[in-house]
Design a protein around this motif. Structure first.
Motif, PDB file in Angstrom:
ATOM      1  N   ALA A 264       0.828  -1.209   0.000  1.00 55.18           N
ATOM      2  CA  ALA A 264       0.000   0.000   0.000  1.00 55.18           C
ATOM      3  C   ALA A 264       0.858   1.253   0.000  1.00 55.18           C
ATOM      4  O   ALA A 264       0.547   2.231  -0.692  1.00 55.18           O
ATOM      5  CB  ALA A 264      -0.923  -0.005   1.218  1.00 55.18           C
ATOM      6  N   ALA A 265       1.953   1.229   0.764  1.00 59.22           N
ATOM      7  CA  ALA A 265       2.852   2.382   0.787  1.00 59.22           C
ATOM      8  C   ALA A 265       3.451   2.623  -0.595  1.00 59.22           C
ATOM      9  O   ALA A 265       3.548   3.778  -1.050  1.00 59.22           O
ATOM     10  CB  ALA A 265       3.955   2.166   1.815  1.00 59.22           C
ATOM     11  N   MET A 266       3.844   1.560  -1.272  1.00 64.95           N
ATOM     12  CA  MET A 266       4.409   1.690  -2.610  1.00 64.95           C
ATOM     13  C   MET A 266       3.391   2.274  -3.585  1.00 64.95           C
ATOM     14  O   MET A 266       3.705   3.170  -4.383  1.00 64.95           O
ATOM     15  CB  MET A 266       4.895   0.325  -3.098  1.00 64.95           C
ATOM     16  CG  MET A 266       6.071  -0.239  -2.320  1.00 64.95           C
ATOM     17  SD  MET A 266       6.427  -1.967  -2.734  1.00 64.95           S
ATOM     18  CE  MET A 266       6.753  -1.841  -4.486  1.00 64.95           C
ATOM     19  N   VAL A 267       2.157   1.767  -3.518  1.00 64.64           N
ATOM     20  CA  VAL A 267       1.104   2.254  -4.410  1.00 64.64           C
ATOM     21  C   VAL A 267       0.782   3.717  -4.128  1.00 64.64           C
ATOM     22  O   VAL A 267       0.609   4.525  -5.056  1.00 64.64           O
ATOM     23  CB  VAL A 267      -0.160   1.380  -4.255  1.00 64.64           C
ATOM     24  CG1 VAL A 267      -1.330   1.985  -5.018  1.00 64.64           C
ATOM     25  CG2 VAL A 267       0.099  -0.036  -4.767  1.00 64.64           C
ATOM     26  N   MET A 268       0.721   4.081  -2.861  1.00 66.78           N
ATOM     27  CA  MET A 268       0.412   5.462  -2.492  1.00 66.78           C
ATOM     28  C   MET A 268       1.514   6.417  -2.943  1.00 66.78           C
ATOM     29  O   MET A 268       1.244   7.506  -3.465  1.00 66.78           O
ATOM     30  CB  MET A 268       0.227   5.556  -0.980  1.00 66.78           C
ATOM     31  CG  MET A 268      -1.031   4.879  -0.466  1.00 66.78           C
ATOM     32  SD  MET A 268      -2.509   5.842  -0.790  1.00 66.78           S
ATOM     33  CE  MET A 268      -2.356   7.117   0.453  1.00 66.78           C
ATOM     34  N   ILE A 269       2.763   6.019  -2.744  1.00 68.20           N
ATOM     35  CA  ILE A 269       3.878   6.865  -3.175  1.00 68.20           C
ATOM     36  C   ILE A 269       3.836   7.072  -4.677  1.00 68.20           C
ATOM     37  O   ILE A 269       4.044   8.189  -5.178  1.00 68.20           O
ATOM     38  CB  ILE A 269       5.217   6.238  -2.743  1.00 68.20           C
ATOM     39  CG1 ILE A 269       5.372   6.320  -1.221  1.00 68.20           C
ATOM     40  CG2 ILE A 269       6.395   6.939  -3.428  1.00 68.20           C
ATOM     41  CD1 ILE A 269       6.556   5.564  -0.675  1.00 68.20           C
ATOM     42  N   ALA A 270       3.546   6.008  -5.408  1.00 63.46           N
ATOM     43  CA  ALA A 270       3.458   6.119  -6.865  1.00 63.46           C
ATOM     44  C   ALA A 270       2.332   7.059  -7.271  1.00 63.46           C
ATOM     45  O   ALA A 270       2.488   7.886  -8.177  1.00 63.46           O
ATOM     46  CB  ALA A 270       3.247   4.732  -7.481  1.00 63.46           C
ATOM     47  N   ALA A 271       1.187   6.957  -6.596  1.00 61.88           N
ATOM     48  CA  ALA A 271       0.038   7.795  -6.933  1.00 61.88           C
ATOM     49  C   ALA A 271       0.318   9.264  -6.621  1.00 61.88           C
ATOM     50  O   ALA A 271       0.017  10.158  -7.424  1.00 61.88           O
ATOM     51  CB  ALA A 271      -1.200   7.324  -6.177  1.00 61.88           C
TER      52      ALA A 271
ATOM     53  N   VAL B 136      -8.184   8.055  -8.588  1.00 66.63           N
ATOM     54  CA  VAL B 136      -7.520   8.095  -9.895  1.00 66.63           C
ATOM     55  C   VAL B 136      -8.535   8.378 -10.998  1.00 66.63           C
ATOM     56  O   VAL B 136      -8.275   9.171 -11.918  1.00 66.63           O
ATOM     57  CB  VAL B 136      -6.778   6.773 -10.167  1.00 66.63           C
ATOM     58  CG1 VAL B 136      -6.269   6.720 -11.610  1.00 66.63           C
ATOM     59  CG2 VAL B 136      -5.615   6.611  -9.195  1.00 66.63           C
ATOM     60  N   ALA B 137      -9.703   7.761 -10.915  1.00 65.97           N
ATOM     61  CA  ALA B 137     -10.736   7.991 -11.923  1.00 65.97           C
ATOM     62  C   ALA B 137     -11.247   9.427 -11.884  1.00 65.97           C
ATOM     63  O   ALA B 137     -11.509  10.034 -12.932  1.00 65.97           O
ATOM     64  CB  ALA B 137     -11.899   7.017 -11.713  1.00 65.97           C
ATOM     65  N   LEU B 138     -11.390   9.987 -10.674  1.00 64.36           N
ATOM     66  CA  LEU B 138     -11.805  11.380 -10.540  1.00 64.36           C
ATOM     67  C   LEU B 138     -10.813  12.322 -11.220  1.00 64.36           C
ATOM     68  O   LEU B 138     -11.195  13.220 -11.980  1.00 64.36           O
ATOM     69  CB  LEU B 138     -11.916  11.753  -9.058  1.00 64.36           C
ATOM     70  CG  LEU B 138     -13.165  11.309  -8.299  1.00 64.36           C
ATOM     71  CD1 LEU B 138     -12.960  11.522  -6.812  1.00 64.36           C
ATOM     72  CD2 LEU B 138     -14.383  12.061  -8.785  1.00 64.36           C
ATOM     73  N   LEU B 139      -9.541  12.095 -10.956  1.00 70.57           N
ATOM     74  CA  LEU B 139      -8.514  12.953 -11.527  1.00 70.57           C
ATOM     75  C   LEU B 139      -8.400  12.759 -13.037  1.00 70.57           C
ATOM     76  O   LEU B 139      -8.181  13.723 -13.777  1.00 70.57           O
ATOM     77  CB  LEU B 139      -7.174  12.668 -10.849  1.00 70.57           C
ATOM     78  CG  LEU B 139      -7.137  12.944  -9.343  1.00 70.57           C
ATOM     79  CD1 LEU B 139      -5.808  12.510  -8.751  1.00 70.57           C
ATOM     80  CD2 LEU B 139      -7.402  14.402  -9.052  1.00 70.57           C
ATOM     81  N   ALA B 140      -8.544  11.522 -13.493  1.00 70.45           N
ATOM     82  CA  ALA B 140      -8.485  11.258 -14.931  1.00 70.45           C
ATOM     83  C   ALA B 140      -9.650  11.916 -15.656  1.00 70.45           C
ATOM     84  O   ALA B 140      -9.496  12.421 -16.775  1.00 70.45           O
ATOM     85  CB  ALA B 140      -8.492   9.752 -15.183  1.00 70.45           C
TER      86      ALA B 140
END
Length: 228
Positions: free
Chosen positions: A77-84, A145-149
């Motif tokens: 989760a930390a990796m995914v959050m940092i990437a986002a 992510v969908a909101l921002l896209a």
């Protein structure tokens, strides 16, 4: 022009739809919580999917389930959050970065608060299961992510709503399958986690927008007073 950064919810026409979705999702979370409060066995709906045992799914599908599950474990989760967050900053979406941290974080906190209130458990009283935090986490991130896209691509109300629906269903279904397959949650726990994300992200995005707009207005007013 105020020079405001991109809003977290960039399509005003979607705000009503998101608000209604959040209300319906919140009602579902409460209804399921009341229905399964204090339970320690799968319900009738849960048994339609799979009986939760340690070997609900076998290799090679078990390896896939573990890989999906890792995305919502602390390190994953930390990796995914940092990437986002990094992606938001690179795209100059500061409100998006705040929403990733604040919205997803608030979703996880909400599931943590609800679990002892409902008291549903799986494989022992210490393993509180409702709602699924893993499912809530990945669904919340997919919705952000969908909101921002939607805003970045300039999508309209229908296209934006479809994108958000598809993103949350795919992400939630994938993580939900992994949780049920690994016997970590009942199917209704997964639904509760999915709905928790849908209930938390829209109002959090709205609050971030309002706060950022208020700060931008005060900054603009201060600049105008300095020019006088």
């Amino acid at each position: 022009m105020t020079g405001r950064p991109t809003p977290a919810v960039p399509v005003p026409a979607l705000r009503v739809w998101l608000g209604l979705t959040a209300l319906l999702a919140a009602a579902t979370v409460v209804a399921l919580g009341v229905l399964y409060a204090g339970h320690s066995e799968p319900g009738r709906v849960d048994r339609w999917f799979v009986e939760p045992t340690a070997d609900s799914v076998r290799p090679p599908w078990r390896y896939l389930a573990l890989a999906v599950d890792f995305l919502a474990e602390p390190i994953g989760a930390a990796m995914v959050m940092i990437a986002a967050v990094t992606g938001c900053l690179l795209l100059r979406l500061p409100r998006g970065a705040v929403l990733v941290v604040g919205g997803v974080g608030m979703t996880v906190v909400t599931t943590t608060v609800i679990k002892p209130l409902v008291g549903r458990s799986i494989h022992g009283a210490d393993n509180l299961s409702y709602p699924s935090g893993h499912t809530a986490f990945i669904t919340a991130l997919a919705l952000v992510v969908a909101l921002l896209a939607t805003g970045r691509l300039g999508l309209g109300r229908t296209a934006g709503a479809l994108l958000m629906l598809a993103a949350t269903v795919v992400a939630g279904a994938a993580m939900g399958w992994a949780q049920v397959a690994l016997s970590a949650h009942y199917a209704t726990d997964v639904l509760g986690g999915w709905c928790t994300a849908l209930a938390v992200i829209p109002p959090t995005a709205w609050l971030i927008d309002r706060s950022a707009d208020s700060l931008a207005d005060r900054s603009a007013d201060a600049e105008r007073r300095e020019r006088r």
